[in-house]
Motif scaffolding. Sequence first.
Motif, PDB file in Angstrom:
ATOM      1  N   ARG A   1       0.833  -1.206   0.000  1.00  0.00           N
ATOM      2  CA  ARG A   1       0.000   0.000   0.000  1.00  0.00           C
ATOM      3  C   ARG A   1       0.866   1.254   0.000  1.00  0.00           C
ATOM      4  NH1 ARG A   1      -5.405   0.655   1.418  1.00  0.00           N
ATOM      5  NH2 ARG A   1      -5.473  -1.545   1.945  1.00  0.00           N
TER       6      ARG A   1
ATOM      7  N   ILE B   1      -9.627   6.265  -1.583  1.00  0.00           N
ATOM      8  CA  ILE B   1      -9.615   5.147  -2.534  1.00  0.00           C
ATOM      9  C   ILE B   1      -8.262   5.036  -3.244  1.00  0.00           C
ATOM     10  CG2 ILE B   1     -12.092   5.381  -2.894  1.00  0.00           C
ATOM     11  CD1 ILE B   1     -11.497   6.520  -5.654  1.00  0.00           C
TER      12      ILE B   1
ATOM     13  N   VAL C   1     -14.641   4.642  -8.158  1.00  0.00           N
ATOM     14  CA  VAL C   1     -15.731   3.774  -7.702  1.00  0.00           C
ATOM     15  C   VAL C   1     -17.028   4.437  -8.137  1.00  0.00           C
ATOM     16  CG1 VAL C   1     -16.880   2.683  -5.754  1.00  0.00           C
ATOM     17  CG2 VAL C   1     -14.407   3.036  -5.697  1.00  0.00           C
TER      18      VAL C   1
ATOM     19  N   ASP D   1     -16.366  -1.076  -8.916  1.00  0.00           N
ATOM     20  CA  ASP D   1     -15.229  -0.637  -8.103  1.00  0.00           C
ATOM     21  C   ASP D   1     -13.933  -0.846  -8.886  1.00  0.00           C
ATOM     22  OD1 ASP D   1     -13.382   0.005  -6.205  1.00  0.00           O
ATOM     23  OD2 ASP D   1     -14.377  -1.083  -4.575  1.00  0.00           O
TER      24      ASP D   1
ATOM     25  N   SER E   1     -11.119   0.919  -7.918  1.00  0.00           N
ATOM     26  CA  SER E   1     -10.190   1.698  -7.107  1.00  0.00           C
ATOM     27  C   SER E   1      -8.942   0.887  -6.771  1.00  0.00           C
ATOM     28  CB  SER E   1     -10.875   2.143  -5.802  1.00  0.00           C
ATOM     29  OG  SER E   1     -11.151   1.024  -4.991  1.00  0.00           O
TER      30      SER E   1
ATOM     31  N   ARG F   1      -7.642   1.020  -3.875  1.00  0.00           N
ATOM     32  CA  ARG F   1      -7.868   0.498  -2.527  1.00  0.00           C
ATOM     33  C   ARG F   1      -8.500  -0.889  -2.562  1.00  0.00           C
ATOM     34  NH1 ARG F   1     -12.034   3.705   1.055  1.00  0.00           N
ATOM     35  NH2 ARG F   1     -13.416   2.731  -0.468  1.00  0.00           N
ATOM     36  N   SER F   2      -9.479  -1.071  -3.438  1.00  0.00           N
ATOM     37  CA  SER F   2     -10.126  -2.384  -3.495  1.00  0.00           C
ATOM     38  C   SER F   2      -9.153  -3.447  -4.001  1.00  0.00           C
ATOM     39  CB  SER F   2     -11.354  -2.328  -4.392  1.00  0.00           C
ATOM     40  OG  SER F   2     -10.974  -2.156  -5.740  1.00  0.00           O
ATOM     41  N   ARG F   3      -8.288  -3.061  -4.957  1.00  0.00           N
ATOM     42  CA  ARG F   3      -7.301  -4.045  -5.442  1.00  0.00           C
ATOM     43  C   ARG F   3      -6.309  -4.417  -4.333  1.00  0.00           C
ATOM     44  NH1 ARG F   3      -5.846  -1.517 -11.403  1.00  0.00           N
ATOM     45  NH2 ARG F   3      -7.996  -1.276 -12.102  1.00  0.00           N
TER      46      ARG F   3
ATOM     47  N   ASP G   1      -7.034  -4.303  -1.177  1.00  0.00           N
ATOM     48  CA  ASP G   1      -7.793  -5.141  -0.232  1.00  0.00           C
ATOM     49  C   ASP G   1      -7.873  -6.579  -0.729  1.00  0.00           C
ATOM     50  OD1 ASP G   1      -8.150  -2.980   1.387  1.00  0.00           O
ATOM     51  OD2 ASP G   1     -10.178  -2.518   0.672  1.00  0.00           O
ATOM     52  N   GLN G   2      -8.088  -6.739  -2.024  1.00  0.00           N
ATOM     53  CA  GLN G   2      -8.123  -8.095  -2.590  1.00  0.00           C
ATOM     54  C   GLN G   2      -6.774  -8.782  -2.437  1.00  0.00           C
ATOM     55  OE1 GLN G   2      -9.368  -7.583  -6.627  1.00  0.00           O
ATOM     56  NE2 GLN G   2     -11.492  -7.062  -6.104  1.00  0.00           N
TER      57      GLN G   2
END
Lengths: 180, 174
Positions: free
Chosen positions: A153, B146, B151, B160, B162, B164-166, B168-169
């Motif tokens: 991140r 994000i 999104v 989605d 974003s 951020r979602s990638r 998170d995945q």
Amino acid sequence: MSVLSSVLASEGAFESHHWLFPETKEIIWGGLAFLLVFGALWKFALPQFKKAFAARTERIDKDLRGAADARQAAQQAATTIRSQLGDIEAERARLLAEADAQAAQLLVDGRARLDAEAVELEAKAAADLSVGQSRLAGEVQAEVAAIAAAATRRLVSSQLDDSTQRDLVEQFIVRVGASR
Amino acid sequence: MSDRIDAYANALFSVAQGEGNLDEVEDELFRFARALEGSDALRTALTDELIPAARRQSIVEDVLGGKASVTTTALLSFVVGAGRGRDLPEIIDRLVHRAAGAKNLAVAEVRSAVPLSDDQRERLAAALANATGQAVTLKVVIDPSILGGIVAQVGDTVIDGSVRSRLDQLTSRL
């Protein structure tokens, strides 16, 4: 001097012909008296004597039979005692053998139980170890994943310049526009 | 409650339409609603009944600070002064949907980490219309959380894209 001699002397009819032998009359009277006494004894005393002798004989036989019975009883008792002693010895031997067998069985059972417990403990320890390893591996994996995610991140955020942001928006527009 | 929210939404819609700058007001109100949802301090200040209405209205004016139209500022001051600050996001959402419905459009709420150009807005609206099968009006919210990408939500459909979602995945896959 006998009573019969005295009687004959007093009558004056008696005369001795030898100093050692009595007079003939005396012999006769003496023999008659003897016979009389003998007959009385034969008639009255002899039955009593025989009766007493028979009773004594019977008593002795009875005592002998009693002694034989007692001896037999003693022998029977001795036999019984010997038999009982033999039984006691056999019972003692049986009890000892039974105790030995029980002790041996207890030993076998104890060893078997100890072996089973050892196997069970070993399996449980192995399972605990496996669970611990799995848990530790999971924790390490989660920790590594969290660190990797945070690092990713941070790295991605540092790489998101204006050009990249614009490219991301364009990619989204193109992807959404093509997704009917 | 819902009738009252609808009544406020209709009133705001009528005023904005009467002023002739419905699109601008609608857009500004939408962004203010999202800002209100994202700020606990602002939400607390505008919904606290112990704070006088005049003070709450002045807070609205201070927050907007000339960055919004006079109509938008006046409408927000009106709602907050009436003690409906807590219902403000929902009132504005109803207003937005009503305005979109009046134009036979669906509302597409778009969250982007960076501002979108007009060209990007037009192409994104066209892409969403193509994807959902209905013409949309975009309501763009700048959301740095994000990280990157976009999104988009149209009705119950969420697309989605974003960063951020990638991430998170990726994290859940790790």
